[in-house]
Design a protein around this motif. Structure first.
Motif, PDB file in Angstrom:
ATOM      1  N   VAL A  15      40.063  56.264  48.154  1.00  0.00           N
ATOM      2  CA  VAL A  15      41.359  56.291  47.484  1.00  0.00           C
ATOM      3  C   VAL A  15      42.111  54.978  47.711  1.00  0.00           C
ATOM      4  CG1 VAL A  15      43.641  57.385  47.502  1.00  0.00           C
ATOM      5  CG2 VAL A  15      41.580  58.799  47.521  1.00  0.00           C
ATOM      6  N   GLU A  16      42.042  54.488  48.943  1.00  0.00           N
ATOM      7  CA  GLU A  16      42.734  53.228  49.235  1.00  0.00           C
ATOM      8  C   GLU A  16      42.115  52.067  48.468  1.00  0.00           C
ATOM      9  OE1 GLU A  16      44.158  50.490  53.014  1.00  0.00           O
ATOM     10  OE2 GLU A  16      42.463  51.846  53.219  1.00  0.00           O
ATOM     11  N   ASP A  17      40.791  52.030  48.439  1.00  0.00           N
ATOM     12  CA  ASP A  17      40.085  50.928  47.780  1.00  0.00           C
ATOM     13  C   ASP A  17      40.329  50.920  46.274  1.00  0.00           C
ATOM     14  OD1 ASP A  17      37.778  48.841  48.352  1.00  0.00           O
ATOM     15  OD2 ASP A  17      37.258  49.865  46.487  1.00  0.00           O
ATOM     16  N   ARG A  18      40.329  52.107  45.663  1.00  0.00           N
ATOM     17  CA  ARG A  18      40.410  52.195  44.211  1.00  0.00           C
ATOM     18  C   ARG A  18      41.839  52.269  43.678  1.00  0.00           C
ATOM     19  NH1 ARG A  18      36.572  50.123  41.713  1.00  0.00           N
ATOM     20  NH2 ARG A  18      36.829  48.871  43.599  1.00  0.00           N
ATOM     21  N   PHE A  19      42.771  52.807  44.476  1.00  0.00           N
ATOM     22  CA  PHE A  19      44.114  53.066  43.953  1.00  0.00           C
ATOM     23  C   PHE A  19      45.217  52.372  44.761  1.00  0.00           C
ATOM     24  CE2 PHE A  19      41.483  56.767  42.846  1.00  0.00           C
ATOM     25  CZ  PHE A  19      41.565  56.722  41.459  1.00  0.00           C
ATOM     26  N   ILE A  20      45.245  52.616  46.072  1.00  0.00           N
ATOM     27  CA  ILE A  20      46.369  52.128  46.876  1.00  0.00           C
ATOM     28  C   ILE A  20      46.405  50.607  46.915  1.00  0.00           C
ATOM     29  CG2 ILE A  20      47.407  52.084  49.174  1.00  0.00           C
ATOM     30  CD1 ILE A  20      46.354  54.886  49.638  1.00  0.00           C
ATOM     31  N   MET A  21      45.266  49.961  47.225  1.00  0.00           N
ATOM     32  CA  MET A  21      45.252  48.502  47.349  1.00  0.00           C
ATOM     33  C   MET A  21      45.587  47.797  46.038  1.00  0.00           C
ATOM     34  SD  MET A  21      42.106  47.935  50.040  1.00  0.00           S
ATOM     35  CE  MET A  21      42.381  46.168  50.192  1.00  0.00           C
ATOM     36  N   PRO A  22      45.014  48.210  44.877  1.00  0.00           N
ATOM     37  CA  PRO A  22      45.416  47.561  43.618  1.00  0.00           C
ATOM     38  C   PRO A  22      46.905  47.764  43.298  1.00  0.00           C
ATOM     39  CG  PRO A  22      43.330  48.707  43.349  1.00  0.00           C
ATOM     40  CD  PRO A  22      43.864  49.117  44.683  1.00  0.00           C
ATOM     41  N   ALA A  23      47.414  48.993  43.569  1.00  0.00           N
ATOM     42  CA  ALA A  23      48.830  49.250  43.294  1.00  0.00           C
ATOM     43  C   ALA A  23      49.720  48.428  44.225  1.00  0.00           C
ATOM     44  CB  ALA A  23      49.128  50.746  43.465  1.00  0.00           C
ATOM     45  N   TRP A  24      49.322  48.318  45.483  1.00  0.00           N
ATOM     46  CA  TRP A  24      50.097  47.545  46.457  1.00  0.00           C
ATOM     47  C   TRP A  24      50.118  46.064  46.076  1.00  0.00           C
ATOM     48  CZ3 TRP A  24      53.076  49.430  50.337  1.00  0.00           C
ATOM     49  CH2 TRP A  24      53.521  48.532  51.309  1.00  0.00           C
ATOM     50  N   LYS A  25      48.994  45.581  45.536  1.00  0.00           N
ATOM     51  CA  LYS A  25      48.921  44.173  45.131  1.00  0.00           C
ATOM     52  C   LYS A  25      49.852  43.897  43.961  1.00  0.00           C
ATOM     53  CE  LYS A  25      45.698  40.462  44.018  1.00  0.00           C
ATOM     54  NZ  LYS A  25      44.280  40.088  43.780  1.00  0.00           N
ATOM     55  N   LYS A  26      49.931  44.850  43.015  1.00  0.00           N
ATOM     56  CA  LYS A  26      50.833  44.666  41.876  1.00  0.00           C
ATOM     57  C   LYS A  26      52.287  44.712  42.320  1.00  0.00           C
ATOM     58  CE  LYS A  26      47.792  46.497  38.268  1.00  0.00           C
ATOM     59  NZ  LYS A  26      47.619  47.570  37.235  1.00  0.00           N
ATOM     60  N   TRP A  27      52.592  45.584  43.295  1.00  0.00           N
ATOM     61  CA  TRP A  27      53.966  45.768  43.729  1.00  0.00           C
ATOM     62  C   TRP A  27      54.422  44.670  44.676  1.00  0.00           C
ATOM     63  CZ3 TRP A  27      55.841  49.614  47.947  1.00  0.00           C
ATOM     64  CH2 TRP A  27      57.233  49.639  47.976  1.00  0.00           C
ATOM     65  N   LYS A  28      53.614  44.387  45.698  1.00  0.00           N
ATOM     66  CA  LYS A  28      53.995  43.437  46.740  1.00  0.00           C
ATOM     67  C   LYS A  28      53.347  42.062  46.577  1.00  0.00           C
ATOM     68  CE  LYS A  28      56.589  46.075  49.452  1.00  0.00           C
ATOM     69  NZ  LYS A  28      57.967  45.735  49.852  1.00  0.00           N
ATOM     70  N   GLY A  29      52.344  41.973  45.700  1.00  0.00           N
ATOM     71  CA  GLY A  29      51.654  40.700  45.545  1.00  0.00           C
ATOM     72  C   GLY A  29      50.668  40.413  46.664  1.00  0.00           C
TER      73      GLY A  29
END
Length: 541
Positions: A345-359
């Motif tokens: 879940v982190e690899d597929r969803f959390i990390m990409p979303a965090w990158k978009k939000w926090k860069g």
């Protein structure tokens, strides 16, 4: 994991050891395996390099460790005779000294191989990424997650397939499969030899640390110069680490004094008397890791409860589904599944979303560790509540020492297994990332070994706490204490509650240490990785 997960049942069922003795053998084996990671890191950093360490140590595990264990479980001469049961007696002859020596030799050769492999394989993996390349630096963040995902997949296979083969086919087949698996793994590893990136071994980091400490102690009465530029420095500009104000007492190792150089000879200084600023700063970097290191041990103490007391809890609860009885040890499947689900879940969803939000490509390593510590505290709280409910059922039904199954579903334990599994997914990858990226180039393998000692110490601290709690609470609870021989007569919920309280205190200390820590990788030009990213010819072993 294939070896550890079925070792207790082998010691009890075949070697006829008491359950407590068998548990100690397994704990000592696992603890020693992780402690030997320091030795593996020392050899890799000082002499062999990571590639040779990975190639050599698994060979010992394959031919002398797992192979010897498979033979020991197969040959009747290397195990005691089966128990003789009759109407009047039930005699079990325990293993003799020779049989146990063969077993210990096999186990500790495996432990030696584990120490060499675990200390080097993650560091060698990160060697394949160029931290000065933003694309590769991002890929390395994903590497830690996927690296641990593969480890967890192996663990899942061990607690399912290998346990089944042990029960249905034979233990020698289970250990034999471990040997064959290692052989295949070595072939796959060696197949990439021509494509790997290699980093130089820069000498023993342990010796380097002691040199700085000894030089600083010998010059403890000397005054530091008013200008840090007057301290000794012989490292090329591109490879230097700039001076910091932390641990200033170590700066005295870089004060130039009479006798540091040979008279009338142009040579390097005696490293036990004079060290460069960069050398001192490398030692400071390692010392800066220690507060975080110390505050992560408690997580692995919590983890130890999941493979000991939680399994014992499960053995007293209703585990049948239809006509199938779930083995108590197989409850660890939920623990492993939690790791795999969390990582996916982190690899597929959390990390990409965090990158978009926090860069940024996911949580920082310190944030990941903090999440793991919080989840482990909630885990002990959930375990205490589940145990309190189980004890109420035991009291209501008048459970006695002969009671084997209580009318309460084993699935009440799923939250505690899931929470510690999710916590491990965060803290393991966070610790691994932290210790590898925040250590000097020449000490990365040793720092990985330092991280793995937190696992070892977690097991040992758990054993120590159990001994202390049994002694302190022995006169309470009707003389049974919190950790009675029969958990239906104990107060295991209080023990879990104690661990939850210690977890809260430890988390506060961790936050203080995390805020005090100053990451070194914010200024790439000051990093020792400049050495690793020089010409490819210089990087060859």
């Amino acid at each position: 994991m294939g070896i550890a997960v079925i070792l207790v049942t082998y010691l009890v069922g075949v070697m006829h050891f008491p359950s407590s003795t068998s548990a100690n053998v397994v704990t000592d084996f696992m603890g020693t395996s992780f402690l030997l990671c320091l030795l593996g890191g020392f050899l890799a950093d000082s002499f062999l390099g990571r590639y040779k360490t990975i190639a050599v140590f698994p060979s010992y595990r394959l031919w002398w460790g797992t192979g010897a264990l498979a033979i020991a479980t197969k040959l009747p001469q290397l195990r005691p005779p089966p128990c003789h049961a009759s109407a009047s007696s039930h005699t079990c002859k325990p293993a003799n000294g020779f049989q146990m020596r063969i077993l210990y030799v096999a186990l500790y050769l495996i432990a030696l191989g584990t120490g060499g492999l675990k200390s080097s394989v993650s560091g060698f993996g990160t060697d394949q990424f160029d931290e000065k390349d933003e694309k590769e630096k991002t890929q390395m963040t994903y590497f830690f997650n996927r690296f641990f995902f593969i480890i967890s997949t192996g663990t899942l296979t061990a607690v399912t397939v290998l346990v089944y083969l042990q029960d249905e086919v034979g233990r020698s087949w289970s250990y034999g499969i471990c040997s064959v698996s290692m052989f295949i793994a070595i072939l796959i590893f060696l197949s990439g030899t021509k494509r790997y990136r290699y980093k130089k071994s820069l000498g023993s980091p342990i010796v380097q640390i002691f040199q700085v400490i000894v030089a600083a102690i010998n010059k403890r009465k000397m005054e530091l110069p008013y200008n840090v530029e007057l301290l000794y420095e012989d490292t090329p500009e591109a490879q230097r680490i700039h001076h910091t104000d932390q641990f200033r007492f170590l700066d005295k190792a870089a004060i130039v004094a009479e006798g540091d150089f040979e008279r009338n000879v142009v040579s390097d200084p005696n490293p036990w008397k004079l060290c460069s600023v960069t050398r001192v700063e490398e030692v400071k970097m390692m010392m800066g890791l220690m507060p975080v290191w110390a505050t992560t041990i408690i997580f692995w103490t919590t983890y130890a409860q999941m493979i000991t007391f939680s399994v014992e809890q499960a053995s007293t609860m209703e585990r049948s589904i239809g006509g199938f009885l779930i083995p108590a040890g197989s409850l660890t499947v939920f623990f492993v599944a939690a790791i795999l689900i969390t990582l996916a879940v982190e690899d597929r969803f959390i990390m990409p979303a965090w990158k978009k939000w926090k860069g940024k490509p996911g949580f920082t390593n310190l944030q990941r560790i903090s999440i793991g510590l919080v989840l482990s505290t909630f885990d002990m709280a959930a375990a205490a509540l589940a145990e309190k409910k189980r004890l109420e059922v035991a009291k209501t039904t008048g459970a006695s020492k002969t009671t084997t199954t209580l009318p309460i579903s084993v699935f009440f334990l799923i939250p505690q297994f899931f929470l510690v599994g999710a916590g491990e997914a965060f803290i393991y990858t966070g610790q691994l990332d932290f210790f590898i990226t925040q250590s000097p180039k020449g000490m990365k393998t040793m720092s990985t070994g330092l991280f793995l000692t937190t696992l070892s110490l977690g097991f040992f601290v758990s054993s120590f706490m159990v001994s202390v709690v049994k002694r302190v609470t022995g006169g309470s609870n009707g003389g049974q204490g919190w950790l009675a021989d029969n958990i239906n007569h104990g107060r295991l919920d209080c023990f879990y509650g104690l661990l939850a309280v210690l977890g809260i205190i430890n988390f506060v200390l961790y936050l203080v240490c995390a805020m005090w820590y100053k990451p070194r990788n914010e200024k790439p030009g000051l990093q020792m990785e400049a050495i690793a990213n020089s010409s490819s010819a210089e990087n060859k072993c």
